[in-house]
Motif scaffolding. Structure first.
Motif, PDB file in Angstrom:
ATOM      1  N   ILE A   3       0.882  -1.163   0.000  1.00 34.17           N
ATOM      2  CA  ILE A   3       0.000   0.000   0.000  1.00 34.17           C
ATOM      3  C   ILE A   3       0.918   1.212   0.000  1.00 34.17           C
ATOM      4  O   ILE A   3       1.827   1.316   0.828  1.00 34.17           O
ATOM      5  CB  ILE A   3      -0.955  -0.005   1.214  1.00 34.17           C
ATOM      6  N   LYS A   7      -3.128   6.109   5.481  1.00 31.62           N
ATOM      7  CA  LYS A   7      -3.035   5.544   6.826  1.00 31.62           C
ATOM      8  C   LYS A   7      -2.431   4.146   6.860  1.00 31.62           C
ATOM      9  O   LYS A   7      -1.912   3.727   7.884  1.00 31.62           O
ATOM     10  CB  LYS A   7      -4.391   5.564   7.523  1.00 31.62           C
ATOM     11  N   TYR A   8      -2.487   3.414   5.761  1.00 27.61           N
ATOM     12  CA  TYR A   8      -1.866   2.089   5.697  1.00 27.61           C
ATOM     13  C   TYR A   8      -0.595   2.117   4.845  1.00 27.61           C
ATOM     14  O   TYR A   8      -0.058   1.071   4.486  1.00 27.61           O
ATOM     15  CB  TYR A   8      -2.827   1.047   5.112  1.00 27.61           C
ATOM     16  N   GLY A   9      -0.128   3.300   4.495  1.00 28.60           N
ATOM     17  CA  GLY A   9       1.035   3.453   3.629  1.00 28.60           C
ATOM     18  C   GLY A   9       2.228   2.645   4.104  1.00 28.60           C
ATOM     19  O   GLY A   9       2.485   2.532   5.307  1.00 28.60           O
ATOM     20  N   ARG A  11       2.588  -0.454   4.192  1.00 30.92           N
ATOM     21  CA  ARG A  11       2.280  -1.815   4.668  1.00 30.92           C
ATOM     22  C   ARG A  11       2.440  -2.770   3.492  1.00 30.92           C
ATOM     23  O   ARG A  11       2.062  -2.469   2.361  1.00 30.92           O
ATOM     24  CB  ARG A  11       0.835  -1.908   5.196  1.00 30.92           C
ATOM     25  N   PHE A  59      -7.469  -1.286  -1.298  1.00 30.51           N
ATOM     26  CA  PHE A  59      -6.759  -0.909  -0.076  1.00 30.51           C
ATOM     27  C   PHE A  59      -6.104   0.458  -0.210  1.00 30.51           C
ATOM     28  O   PHE A  59      -5.995   1.203   0.764  1.00 30.51           O
ATOM     29  CB  PHE A  59      -5.750  -1.996   0.313  1.00 30.51           C
ATOM     30  N   GLU A  60      -5.706   0.816  -1.412  1.00 30.64           N
ATOM     31  CA  GLU A  60      -5.160   2.170  -1.635  1.00 30.64           C
ATOM     32  C   GLU A  60      -6.261   3.211  -1.431  1.00 30.64           C
ATOM     33  O   GLU A  60      -6.036   4.241  -0.794  1.00 30.64           O
ATOM     34  CB  GLU A  60      -4.564   2.265  -3.036  1.00 30.64           C
ATOM     35  N   SER A  63      -6.859   3.388   2.320  1.00 27.10           N
ATOM     36  CA  SER A  63      -5.735   4.022   2.981  1.00 27.10           C
ATOM     37  C   SER A  63      -5.763   5.536   2.826  1.00 27.10           C
ATOM     38  O   SER A  63      -5.385   6.270   3.727  1.00 27.10           O
ATOM     39  CB  SER A  63      -4.422   3.464   2.419  1.00 27.10           C
ATOM     40  N   ARG A  64      -6.271   5.991   1.685  1.00 26.79           N
ATOM     41  CA  ARG A  64      -6.309   7.432   1.417  1.00 26.79           C
ATOM     42  C   ARG A  64      -7.585   8.087   1.942  1.00 26.79           C
ATOM     43  O   ARG A  64      -7.802   9.265   1.713  1.00 26.79           O
ATOM     44  CB  ARG A  64      -6.124   7.675  -0.066  1.00 26.79           C
ATOM     45  N   LEU A  89      -6.226  -5.556   8.653  1.00 26.09           N
ATOM     46  CA  LEU A  89      -6.358  -4.104   8.793  1.00 26.09           C
ATOM     47  C   LEU A  89      -7.526  -3.711   9.701  1.00 26.09           C
ATOM     48  O   LEU A  89      -7.586  -2.583  10.162  1.00 26.09           O
ATOM     49  CB  LEU A  89      -6.530  -3.447   7.420  1.00 26.09           C
ATOM     50  N   ASP A  91     -10.573  -3.083   8.884  1.00 25.91           N
ATOM     51  CA  ASP A  91     -11.229  -1.926   8.267  1.00 25.91           C
ATOM     52  C   ASP A  91     -12.607  -2.341   7.752  1.00 25.91           C
ATOM     53  O   ASP A  91     -12.728  -3.051   6.761  1.00 25.91           O
ATOM     54  CB  ASP A  91     -10.377  -1.374   7.127  1.00 25.91           C
TER      55      ASP A  91
END
Length: 183
Positions: A3, A7-9, A11, A59-60, A63-64, A89, A91
């Motif tokens: 990613i 927030k998950y950058g 990973r 997931f991108e 994450s954004r 995650l 999520d």
């Protein structure tokens, strides 16, 4: 699978060897998301990822900051991998649909801010994908549609075509509903 940002950058998740999907390269994914960042505010968006594969695009989006992401994947192996990453995650903003993308597009009534489609390049009816999305009930007045494809295809003749981007061997056709009132 990595990613890239948000927030998950940074990973990383090990993709099983038996996955048959052709994931969007990190280079192409990073660049198309940079383009999208200049068009939309992810934190106000609901996104749809068609032919989700490894779920990297979903997931991108999560994450954004997308408020909700729906991913559609037919393969049990790919679907299982996406579920595993979602569970790691924790999520709940990811809605997973296991099923045929064409059936989903033809019957879905929910409207999305962003629709991303990355069909297998060898899909027999690949050229129908953008047309069916554009004819669907999933579009808002300002929906953005991204179709990932090989250089074999040119979708610039279709309504709402906005621009074409190429990153290495990966091509993206971008459509914007209502952009500049379709001059």
């Amino acid at each position: 699978m990595r990613i890239i940002r948000g927030k998950y950058g940074r990973r990383r998740f090990d993709v099983p060897n038996n996955i048959t999907a052709r994931p969007t390269t990190d280079f192409a994914r990073e660049n198309i998301f940079n383009v999208l960042e200049n068009i939309v505010d992810f934190e106000e968006c609901e996104a749809l990822d068609l032919f989700a594969g490894t779920g990297a695009i979903s997931f991108e989006f999560l994450s954004r900051g997308c408020t909700q992401v729906t991913c559609v994947e037919k393969s049990a192996i790919q679907y299982g991998f996406i579920k595993k990453v979602k569970d790691i995650l924790k999520d709940d903003n990811l809605v997973m649909v296991k099923g045929d993308v064409f059936r989903f597009v033809d019957t879905a009534a929910r409207k999305y801010d962003i629709i991303f489609a990355d069909p297998p390049y060898d899909l027999p009816n690949f050229a129908e994908v953008p047309e069916r999305i554009l004819a669907s009930k999933m579009l808002k007045d300002d929906t953005i549609i991204i179709i990932e494809h090989s250089k074999k295809y040119d979708f610039s003749h279709l309504p709402h075509f906005y621009e074409h981007r190429t990153y290495g061997s990966v091509n993206f056709s971008i459509f914007r509903i209502g952009y500049k009132d379709e001059e």
